[in-house]
Structure formats: C-alpha cells, structure tokens
Write an enzyme that holds these catalytic residues in place. Structure first.
Site, mmCIF file in Angstrom:
data_model
loop_
_atom_site.group_PDB
_atom_site.id
_atom_site.type_symbol
_atom_site.label_atom_id
_atom_site.label_comp_id
_atom_site.label_asym_id
_atom_site.label_seq_id
_atom_site.Cartn_x
_atom_site.Cartn_y
_atom_site.Cartn_z
ATOM 1 N N ALA A 157 77.424 51.129 -10.236
ATOM 2 C CA ALA A 157 77.941 52.255 -9.458
ATOM 3 C C ALA A 157 76.998 53.439 -9.592
ATOM 4 C CB ALA A 157 79.316 52.625 -9.982
ATOM 5 N N GLY A 211 78.585 47.806 -12.133
ATOM 6 C CA GLY A 211 79.017 47.424 -10.785
ATOM 7 C C GLY A 211 78.067 46.443 -10.133
ATOM 8 N N GLU A 250 79.266 43.257 -11.286
ATOM 9 C CA GLU A 250 80.555 43.023 -10.612
ATOM 10 C C GLU A 250 80.343 42.563 -9.169
ATOM 11 O OE1 GLU A 250 81.967 46.968 -11.851
ATOM 12 O OE2 GLU A 250 83.735 45.946 -12.633
ATOM 13 N N GLU A 255 79.340 49.865 -19.020
ATOM 14 C CA GLU A 255 80.191 51.018 -18.701
ATOM 15 C C GLU A 255 80.715 51.726 -19.941
ATOM 16 O OE1 GLU A 255 80.254 48.135 -17.121
ATOM 17 O OE2 GLU A 255 80.661 48.385 -14.989
#
Ligand code: 3HC
Ligand code: NAI
Length: 703
Positions: A63, A104, A107, A127
């Site tokens: 992210a 992310g 992910e 994270e």
C-alpha cells in the site's frame, strides 16, 4: 489505458504491468488502474489468462504508506475491494513477482490464483513495522495457504523471506530459472494452466488453517507474548485477525480484518511508526548537496585502534566485503583486537548466523599492521584510539603525512571537537566525524559529524558508505556530545537530581520502561559505566560547574568504585544478571540531599516523566535551532536507534508533538518556578519551543 499500467495481449494471455516507480506503491490511482486493466482482461473473450507483473521488474512494495492518515487510504477502489474483485475473475490470474512483494504487494499476489517468483525475490508482510496489520486479505488468505501458525509467525515478525523459502512454504508455486526469464516462464505457466483448463482459484491448501493447532493455541500464544509486546497494539490486532481466519468464513474474516486494520491505522502508534519510516528516508537528503554529486570511491578502509570500537567498526566493513587494514601501536594490542573479532564471529557461527567459511572469508579481508606506511592507499581511515585530544591530533598528523590525497580521514570521537581535530591536518576538508555506537558491529545508528571545513563530497561519500555497511546515518553538526549524547546530558541530570529530591533509581527507571524505553536511564548508565560517564562530564565541566548538585550522585558512585554492571554495583546492585535496588544508594542520596540542602519528598511518576523527558525534548529543540540537527525527525532517529527510545512513540520530537508543544512548554515553565534556583538555572525553555508555541505551531521545525 492509464500511464500507470502497461497492457498487452499475446495470444490469449493478457499482461498487466504495474508502472508506478520506484516501487509500485498501491496508491488510489494505481489501484484504480489495476482494477480497470483486470476488468478489461476479464471482459475480453480472447483473454484466457492474466499475468500481473511489475513493468520494470519490481512487483510491488505494498500500500502507499503516504496515503495512510488521509482519505486516500480507503478511497475507492479500496485495496481490499480491488483484490476481492481480482480473486473473483473466472480466469487464471498469475502474479509474476520480480524482486519483491511486500505488504499489500504480497496481498495482491495472494488474491491471484497462482504465483511465480524469480531467484532472489523477497516476500513478506512487514506491516507490523508500521504499527499495522495486513489489511487487504493477508491475515485471511495466507493462513489458508500455509496454515495459521506459519502465517502468524511471518506476520508478527514482519520478516522478508527469500524465494526458495517462500516456495517451500507454499507461497510461491514456481520459481523462474533466472530473473530475466520471469515473464517468459510465467507465460509458459499460464499456457499450461489454460491447456489443462485449470480453475481460476485452485482449492485452498489449508481450508481449515487451525487444523493442526492444539486446543487453546491462541489464548496461550497471547499469554506467552503479552510481556514481550509491552504496550504495542499491532501484534495484538494481528493475533485477533489470524484467529478470525481460523473461525470465520473468508468474507467475514476479511471484514473483521478490515475493521482491525482501520483501528491500527488510526492509532498514534502507527502514525509514529510511519513517521519513522519516512524519517529514515529523509535522513539521507542533505540540503544543498545534489543527489548526483560525484562521490569519492571507497575500496579500501583503514581503522586505527583495535579496541572495543575499532574492532567493531572494522567488522562492519569486512561484512560488506570491503578490505580493512587495522592498525595498532603494539603487537599485543593488535593480536588482542584480531582475536576479539574472530571470537565475535565465532559466536555468530554458534548461533547459526554465519558459516565457518564465511568467517574465514571475512578474516581474510582483515589485515593487521603496526606500520602507518601501509595505509598509503586507504580511501577512508577511521580513527578509534583513546579519547584524548593530543593523541588524536598526533594520529591525524601522521595520517596527513602518509595518506594519499583525497583519502577521507574520520574520527570516532564521542566527545571531542571534530573541528579541532581537523585543524591538525593540512586538509581539513577531508576530515569528518563518524560516531559509531557500541557495539559498533551491531548498532544501526551512525552520527556523521560534519565539521566546519568538511567538503560536501566527503559528507555525501560517508553517507553512501554508511548505507553500504547497513547503518542508518544521521548528520550532526559539531558540538559537545553531538545530537545523542548532548541530549543525554539534561535527561541524565534530571534523573540524578530526582534521586536527591526523593525518587529511587528503580522508580525512575520504571516510569521510563513503562513508557516503552528499552532501558531506564540508571540501568543504561550502569551498563555504559558510571566511571565512563564521569570522565565525559569532567571533559564538559565548564558547562556544569555552577551547579554542585549536577550529577553529584554519579560522581560519588565513581569515587566509591561503583562503576555499574562491570563492578557488580552502580546505581543498582547486581547478582549475576539480576538487578536490585540498593539501600546504600538510597542512603547516599539522602546524605547528599542533606549536604546540598535539598528537601526530600515523595516524587510522583508524572513529575519523573515530565522532568526527564521534557528536558530531553527541550535540548533536542535547541539543537535544531542551532542547526546541529538538520531536522526534528533526524533527532528522533538518533534516539530510537542509539538510545532505545520506543519507535512506536516516533522518537522524542514526535512524542512531544503528540503530547502537544504547549503542554511541554507549560510543564517546563512550571518546574522553572517550582524548583527555585535549580529550576531557574536549568528549566529554560528553548527559544524555538517558545516561538513555536506562540505561533500556534504543532510541528517542531526550524522557524
Ligand atoms: N509506500 C509509499 N512509498 C514507498 C513505499 C510504500 N509502501 N515503499 C517505498 N516507498 C518509497 C520510499 O519512501 C522512497 O521514496 P523516496 O525516494 O521519495 O525517499 C522510495 O520508495 C524508495 O524506497 P527506499 O529508499 O526504502 O528504497 P530501498 O530500495 O532501500 O527499499 C523497499 C525498498 C524494500 C521496498 C522499502 O522501501 C520498504 O521496505 N518499503 C516499505 C514496504 C512496506 O512496509 N510495505 C507495507 C506497506 S503497508 C501495507 O501494504 C498495508 C496493506 O496491508 C493494506
Ligand atoms: P579502547 O580503549 O577499547 O580502544 C582504544 C585502542 O586504541 C586501544 O586498543 C589502544 O591500544 C589503541 N591506541 C591508542 N593510541 C593509539 C595510537 N596512537 N595508535 C594506534 N592505536 C592506538 O577504546 P574504545 O572504547 O574503543 O574507544 C575508542 C574511541 O571510540 C574513543 O574516541 C571513544 O570516545 C570512542 N567511542 C567509544 C564508544 C564506547 O562505547 N566505547 C562509543 C563511541 C565512541
């Protein structure tokens, strides 16, 4: 198609290439672009399989961290929704993971049915280092792929694992033979999947992720880890999310994950850790030095002095494959130093961190000498001899004679004037301070001390070499103690004064460790050596001579030869590694209070917190105002990486901002009036702090 995506279709296979340099951080715009490219491929009847990849090779670092704390973080299409949609496409989607897939990014790959890596690919869910948990399916899809316990360990550690381990764990289905063949081999894989009419999503490897776990696993895990996690929020949320993966169907688990993620994202701890992330990247930028300034080449390093620091410093360079010449005055000292280095490496072998062959290879890069003439071709020389100006200047004069023109001459002094050292040579522009922290081969922090005459390319070269040896370099100007130790002074002064006013070492330390510091100030002083700190104070006496209570208890302990852990007694008494409050220290404090006419009283924890911390913060703000530190965030990095200040508070400057600058100033002013002459003398708010508060500023910046 957006400029953030390269899209091409080749004989039934759609290639969706992410192109948002440098790391394909999944900003709102990139998410939207990925989604739209995937929808296009999903809707195109000619497309039989889709390959997601990094257009420049690198897959995705997760992210966009800069979006957190802003509306953009969850703006449509959100990352969880984007990934949900990708997982629903009824054609095989293959992630071709070049270089890395983090957070992310991993992910995103987990939402694809199939994953191919290249040799050297790193994957992980880091994270937790940002005070977050994976918030786009990581805590739900990973346990279903590799089992709950392995997933939990990976998420809680934030570890980045290599491609081979990822393949063995089942995160990667295949490894390309070479990085340059990644896309070709991903395409071959796609065609095989098409040929066998493979399902878009293969069956989950671990549909019941907790299957192999003993009853009560999560409760006992939580109980075992609680004390290690101290007051950190994120690990607790990770555990709750992975537990949810074991109890709930995927969609409900994802909803639970998202709500936990939002809680973490909004927390002050995550805000602080994100601040630290950007602070680390900012620290390397030096105003008025162009990023493309040509650097001096560093191929050979020399270290003078094979003692505690010299040995550790030398290890850093050989660990990075850079040959080092280690110079001592006498053979015995040199042998001792080299033996100590080998011993340190052997400890790493015992711990399984190095192989015996690696140790030999490193020792071969290390050459001991007693002869300065051998330093003639060194590109960088780091002096780590005794902390005496005459000795250091003598060493530098010799270096001036023997070193080649352009060699960088650095000193590891912790308290002497780098400019005065530079004055002893004919080339002060080549002189710089490199203040390593002990143990120098372990501690990540390096204060790079820029002298008045230090040339810009010398500074830029040392910053680059610091990165090469894995250090976090922070620039400091010249002053007594540089950034870190100068701030340590008022912090330590206040702590010691509080003992005279009625607190005990254990009480003070408890307040600090409960805040999250690795160690209380008195445990730290006992570790560093009460005598060593005494000598440093002696060298700085001019600044403190007007206060006879100044660190008086530390002085007395030195006289009593209570030097700290090494002598079994200091501010505490030690039985083995066990630390105990010592009534003798309390009695000494009582005697000194009487002698100095300081009335004793019960000191509350809040006073300990405010006096120690706010004096530390005040000094930091002063350093910024004087231009010793380039920015407040550099000060945070020094204290987090050199002095155990909790990263989840963001460092002392960020902590002050979170508490509110007004509160810090008001408290300093309060003690200034409450503590009589002592308060008048020491509780002087930094002018910059006053200016910031008067102007209603909430951030600490030069102003
Ligand atoms: N978001 C925004 N910017 C990022 C970023 C990210 N995830 N990762 C890196 N960057 C930026 C850096 O700020 C830097 O910008 P700058 O040049 O303007 O200073 C630039 O990319 C290059 O980064 P580095 O200087 O760190 O380059 P390195 O090559 O040394 O390291 C890296 C690259 C290993 C990718 C490292 O940057 C890194 O570890 N990044 C963070 C990875 C991470 O924590 N990902 C998880 C994000 S949170 C998340 O995904 C939540 C999700 O679960 C919902
Ligand atoms: P040390 O006493 O362990 O080592 C100093 C070494 O220098 C000794 O081996 C000595 O034989 C050698 N030496 C002395 N004069 C020499 C000369 N003229 N030529 C060659 N070698 C000579 O000391 P330590 O702790 O390693 O400190 C070295 C420097 O590092 C000092 O300036 C100190 O202030 C600084 N420093 C120390 C830290 C610590 O925690 N020990 C932390 C940061 C900096």
């Amino acid at each position: 198609m957006s400029e953030l995506i390269q899209y091409r279709l080749e004989d039934g296979v759609a290639f969706v290439g992410l192109c948002r340099a440098p790391v394909n951080a999944l900003s709102q715009r990139l998410r939207a672009a990925i989604l739209s490219a995937c929808e296009r491929a999903a809707a195109d009847a000619e497309v039989k399989a889709i390959i997601l990849h990094g257009a420049d090779g690198l897959f995705c670092a997760g992210a966009d961290i800069a979006e957190f704390g802003t509306d953009a973080a969850f703006a449509e299409p959100s990352l969880p929704d984007t990934l949900m949609r990708i997982s629903e496409i009824d054609k095989p989607v293959i992630a071709a993971i070049g270089k890395l897939a983090l957070g992310g990014g991993l992910e995103l790959a987990l939402a694809c049915g199939y994953r191919v890596g290249e040799p050297g690919t790193r994957v992980g869910l880091p994270e937790i280092n940002l005070g977050l948990l994976p918030g786009a399916g990581g805590t739900q899809r990973l346990p279903r792929l590799i089992g709950a316990e392995s997933a939990l360990n990976l998420i809680l550690s934030g570890e980045q694992i290599d491609a081979e381990r990822a393949r063995l764990l089942g995160i990667l289905d295949r490894l390309a033979s070479e990085a340059k063949h990644l896309l070709d081999e991903a395409e071959t894989y796609a065609r095989e999947l098409i040929a066998m009419s493979a399902p878009a999503l293969p069956p989950e490897h671990c549909p019941r992720p907790a299957e192999d776990l003993p009853d009560g696993f999560f409760a006992s895990f939580r109980e075992r880890q609680e004390s290690l996690w101290k007051n950190r929020l994120a690990p607790r949320l990770v555990l709750a999310a992975v537990e949810a993966a074991c109890l709930l169907p995927l969609r409900e688990g994802l909803a639970r994950e998202l709500s936990l993620f939002k809680q973490a994202e909004a927390s002050s701890q995550s805000q602080a850790l994100r601040h630290v992330f950007f602070a680390e990247r900012e620290a390397g930028r030096i105003p008025n030095i162009a990023p493309d300034l040509p650097l001096r080449s560093i191929r050979k390093v020399a270290v003078i002095g094979a003692g505690t620091m010299g040995g550790g410093i030398a290890m850093n360079f050989v660990n990075a494959g850079i040959p080092v010449m280690l110079l001592e005055q006498q053979g015995a000292a040199l042998d001792r130093g080299l033996t100590m280095i080998r011993k340190n490496y052997e400890i790493s072998v015992k711990r399984g961190k190095l192989s015996a062959d690696q140790v030999e290879a490193r020792m071969e890069l290390l050459h001991g000498t007693l002869d300065y003439a051998e330093l003639a071709d060194a590109d960088l020389v780091i002096e780590a001899v005794f902390e005496k100006m005459e000795i250091k200047q003598q060493v530098f004069r010799t270096l001036d004679r023997v070193c080649k023109p352009g060699a960088i001459l650095a000193t590891n002094t912790s308290s002497l004037d780098v400019d005065a050292i530079a004055m002893s040579v004919s080339r002060p522009q080549d002189v710089i301070g490199l203040h390593f922290f002990s143990p120098a081969n372990v501690m990540r922090l390096l204060e790079v001390v820029r002298g008045k005459a230090t040339a810009p390319d010398v500074l830029a070269t040392t910053m680059a070499i610091a990165k090469r040896i894995g250090k976090l370099a922070v620039v400091s100007g010249v002053c007594f103690g540089f950034i870190g130790n100068r701030m340590l002074e008022p912090y330590s002064r206040e702590a010691q004064r509080l003992l005279l006013e009625g607190a005990t070492p254990a009480q003070v330390d408890k307040v600090l460790t409960e805040l999250g510091l690795n160690m209380g100030i008195f445990s730290m002083q006992d570790l560093a050596g009460v005598d060593v700190l005494y000598l440093i104070r002696q060298a700085n006496q001019a600044a403190t001579a007007h206060d006879e209570s100044y660190c008086r208890i530390g002085d007395e302990l030195t006289v009593l030869k209570r030097h700290g852990q090494k002598s079994g007694r200091g501010f505490y008494r030690y039985e083995g590694r066990e630390r105990q409050e010592d009534p003798e220290v309390v009695a000494l404090a009582e005697r000194l209070s009487q002698e100095l006419n300081i009335s004793r009283r019960a000191v509350c924890d809040e006073e300990i917190h405010d006096r120690c911390l706010f004096m530390l913060i005040n000094e930091g703000i002063q350093l910024l105002d004087e231009g010793i530190a380039l920015r407040a965030s550099d000060i945070d990095l020094v204290w987090i990486n050199g002095y155990g200040f909790p990263a989840h508070l963001g460092g002392p400057m960020h902590y002050a901002e979170q508490l509110g600058l007004e509160r810090v100033l008001a408290s300093i002013q309060r003690y200034r009036s409450e503590l009589g002459a002592y308060g008048e003398m020491w509780f002087q708010p930094a002018p910059l702090l006053k200016r910031l508060v008067a102007a209603g500023k909430t951030r600490i910046e030069r102003f």
